[in-house]
Design an enzyme around this catalytic site. Structure first.
Site, mmCIF file in Angstrom:
data_model
loop_
_atom_site.group_PDB
_atom_site.id
_atom_site.type_symbol
_atom_site.label_atom_id
_atom_site.label_comp_id
_atom_site.label_asym_id
_atom_site.label_seq_id
_atom_site.Cartn_x
_atom_site.Cartn_y
_atom_site.Cartn_z
ATOM 1 N N ASN A 8 39.783 36.163 25.858
ATOM 2 C CA ASN A 8 39.366 37.336 26.638
ATOM 3 C C ASN A 8 38.215 37.986 25.876
ATOM 4 O O ASN A 8 38.436 38.666 24.875
ATOM 5 C CB ASN A 8 40.566 38.283 26.770
ATOM 6 C CG ASN A 8 40.226 39.541 27.557
ATOM 7 O OD1 ASN A 8 39.096 39.723 28.027
ATOM 8 N ND2 ASN A 8 41.206 40.416 27.695
ATOM 9 N N ARG A 93 39.728 34.625 30.583
ATOM 10 C CA ARG A 93 39.705 35.730 31.529
ATOM 11 C C ARG A 93 38.263 35.894 31.981
ATOM 12 O O ARG A 93 37.374 36.141 31.155
ATOM 13 C CB ARG A 93 40.181 37.001 30.840
ATOM 14 C CG ARG A 93 40.134 38.162 31.774
ATOM 15 C CD ARG A 93 40.511 39.433 31.082
ATOM 16 N NE ARG A 93 40.729 40.447 32.090
ATOM 17 C CZ ARG A 93 41.292 41.614 31.838
ATOM 18 N NH1 ARG A 93 41.689 41.883 30.622
ATOM 19 N NH2 ARG A 93 41.445 42.484 32.790
ATOM 20 N N HIS A 181 41.446 43.878 37.746
ATOM 21 C CA HIS A 181 42.803 43.919 37.160
ATOM 22 C C HIS A 181 43.750 42.962 37.889
ATOM 23 O O HIS A 181 44.971 43.119 37.841
ATOM 24 C CB HIS A 181 43.405 45.341 37.203
ATOM 25 C CG HIS A 181 42.769 46.291 36.243
ATOM 26 N ND1 HIS A 181 42.522 47.614 36.555
ATOM 27 C CD2 HIS A 181 42.320 46.117 34.985
ATOM 28 C CE1 HIS A 181 41.942 48.215 35.532
ATOM 29 N NE2 HIS A 181 41.816 47.328 34.554
ATOM 30 N N ARG A 241 35.080 55.687 31.874
ATOM 31 C CA ARG A 241 34.373 55.522 33.156
ATOM 32 C C ARG A 241 34.714 56.652 34.114
ATOM 33 O O ARG A 241 35.851 57.123 34.134
ATOM 34 C CB ARG A 241 34.780 54.183 33.814
ATOM 35 C CG ARG A 241 34.203 52.976 33.118
ATOM 36 C CD ARG A 241 34.766 51.687 33.667
ATOM 37 N NE ARG A 241 35.584 51.020 32.679
ATOM 38 C CZ ARG A 241 36.377 49.975 32.914
ATOM 39 N NH1 ARG A 241 36.457 49.474 34.131
ATOM 40 N NH2 ARG A 241 37.083 49.438 31.954
ATOM 41 N N GLU A 380 48.680 40.026 30.869
ATOM 42 C CA GLU A 380 47.593 39.259 31.479
ATOM 43 C C GLU A 380 47.417 37.903 30.797
ATOM 44 O O GLU A 380 47.080 36.911 31.440
ATOM 45 C CB GLU A 380 46.289 40.071 31.397
ATOM 46 C CG GLU A 380 46.304 41.265 32.333
ATOM 47 C CD GLU A 380 45.422 42.413 31.892
ATOM 48 O OE1 GLU A 380 45.607 42.915 30.754
ATOM 49 O OE2 GLU A 380 44.544 42.811 32.667
#
Ligand code: AMP
Length: 397
Positions: A8, A93, A181, A241, A380
């Site tokens: 990732n 990922r 996500h 963000r 994940e």
């Protein structure tokens, strides 16, 4: 046992996991680690879950000046500890699969070239994912590599929720809601199906609340709406963000405040959210500690909570009601105060908080009345390993 290397890659880090998958599908976390601070003072940390020593080292400037050096360092460590030959495949990922990649895919020259064309859709993430893919290709060319996408889970969102109200010619360029996500949501959907099949078939709202944050409305285990959009900037307020913002603000900042597009982009992605409002930190733990006597920190948390409740209301309307709410990711899993405030904000939908269960970190945190509220840790990396193993099996048939 298959051993899958999960990578990732972010702007200045490469995280990895080694996950074993047995013949019956049983999964084992073997090791996890990260190379942080690429190009600056790099930090290498790795944890083994199979009995051997953990390691954390700070490496002086220049040790990993790019992603390839970080991947090389990870491979060296794997070679020393397990032997590179023990790896079955690598799963990456990849943030953006665009309109075409709605399933995990084996990486070859053609698929990599196709992923490169998606860089303009995710300019802050996709290039780093590709850097890790290119590096591994050079360093271990014989190792099969797969890409697993953050967008793919949302391929089931109907067009009406996917399109922006733009002229059709612009929509045809691919300017639409993709959602992100997805690997986390897919893992949660699988967990729910495993643990509570009845509930998984219903109307489930999953709140992935980490440094990045989004909501996903699911029906029958499939995504029907999500708060992130064309980019991972839309929707909820996040660590750094903004989340959704009136686009006219951007024209104003560029025309009247003479900010460049790059300045505005950097501000919206890296200097806003919890960090921007608090002026203190993007880390929820720091804000909780400060909130007692720091008004800005308190306000940042209150805004974060408010935006979740507001967007959750829209998602509940889209689902036509709600059977279950699931909290996951760093804040969702670890911040009982946030969960309590969100559930209180959703009392209109029938939710009722079990305070004791919430504070005790139980899986179920709602009372017997109304819809169910759960805390389900996401994973994940395991999702990527599973998807990678499925592709390898298919290729070998
Ligand atoms: P993630 O991106 O999923 O790793 O989540 C990172 C976020 O989780 C950061 O804002 C952390 O402050 C937050 N977090 C982790 N542990 C806790 C905790 N015990 N209480 C509140 N927030 C936490």
């Amino acid at each position: 046992m298959k051993i899958i290397l999960v990578l990732n890659a972010g702007s200045s880090s490469v995280k990895f996991a080694l996950i074993g998958i047995g013949k019956e599908g049983e999964e084992q976390d073997l090791a996890r680690g990260a190379f942080d601070g690429i190009g600056q003072v790099s930090r290498w940390s790795v944890k083994r879950f199979d009995g051997l020593a953990n390691k954390e080292i700070t490496i002086s400037n220049g040790m990993a000046s790019n992603h390839k050096e970080a991947v090389s360092h990870i491979l060296t460590w794997i070679d020393q500890n397990y032997g590179l030959a023990s790896l079955t495949a690598a799963g990456h990922r990849v943030v953006h699969g665009g309109a075409d990649f709605i399933q995990p895919v084996r990486l070859d020259a053609q698929t990599i070239a196709a992923l490169r064309t998606l860089v303009p859709l995710a300019p802050l993430h996709q290039p780093h994912n590709l850097a890790a893919i290119d590096s591994l290709n050079e360093l271990a060319p014989a190792l099969p590599q797969m890409a697993c996408f953050d967008t793919a889970f949302h391929a089931t969102i109907p067009d009406i929720g996917r399109q922006f109200a733009l002229p059709r010619a612009i929509t045809a360029l691919g300017v639409k809601r993709y959602g992100f996500h997805g690997l986390s949501y897919s893992y949660i959907a699988n967990e729910l199906a495993r643990q509570n099949a009845g509930l998984a078939k219903g109307r489930v709202l999953v709140a992935h609340l980490g440094n990045g944050a989004s909501l996903c409305a699911m029906r029958g285990g499939q995504s029907i709406a999500t708060t992130m959009g064309f980019s991972a900037l839309d929707g909820l307020m996040m660590g750094t963000r903004t989340g959704s913002i009136d686009p006219a603000v951007i024209f104003y900042l560029m025309r009247d405040q003479k900010m460049t597009a790059d300045d505005v982009e950097a501000m919206l992605y890296q200097k806003s959210g919890l960090l921007g409002v608090s002026g203190l930190s993007n880390d929820m733990r720091t804000l909780r500690e400060a909130a007692g006597n720091n008004r800005s920190a308190r306000e940042a948390i209150d805004m974060f909570t408010y935006r979740i409740v507001r967007e959750a209301g829209a998602m509940i309307a889209v689902m036509g009601g709600i059977d279950a709410l699931v909290f996951t990711a760093g804040i969702g899993e670890n911040d009982p105060e946030l969960r309590a405030d969100v559930i209180k904000g959703l009392e209109f939908a029938g939710f009722s908080l079990d305070e004791t269960a919430n504070n005790a970190k139980n899986r179920k945190i709602s009372t017997a009345m109304g819809p169910v509220a759960l805390v389900v840790p996401t994973n994940e990396e395991v999702m990527i390993a599973r998807e990678t193993a499925v592709l390898i099996d298919r290729d070998h048939k």
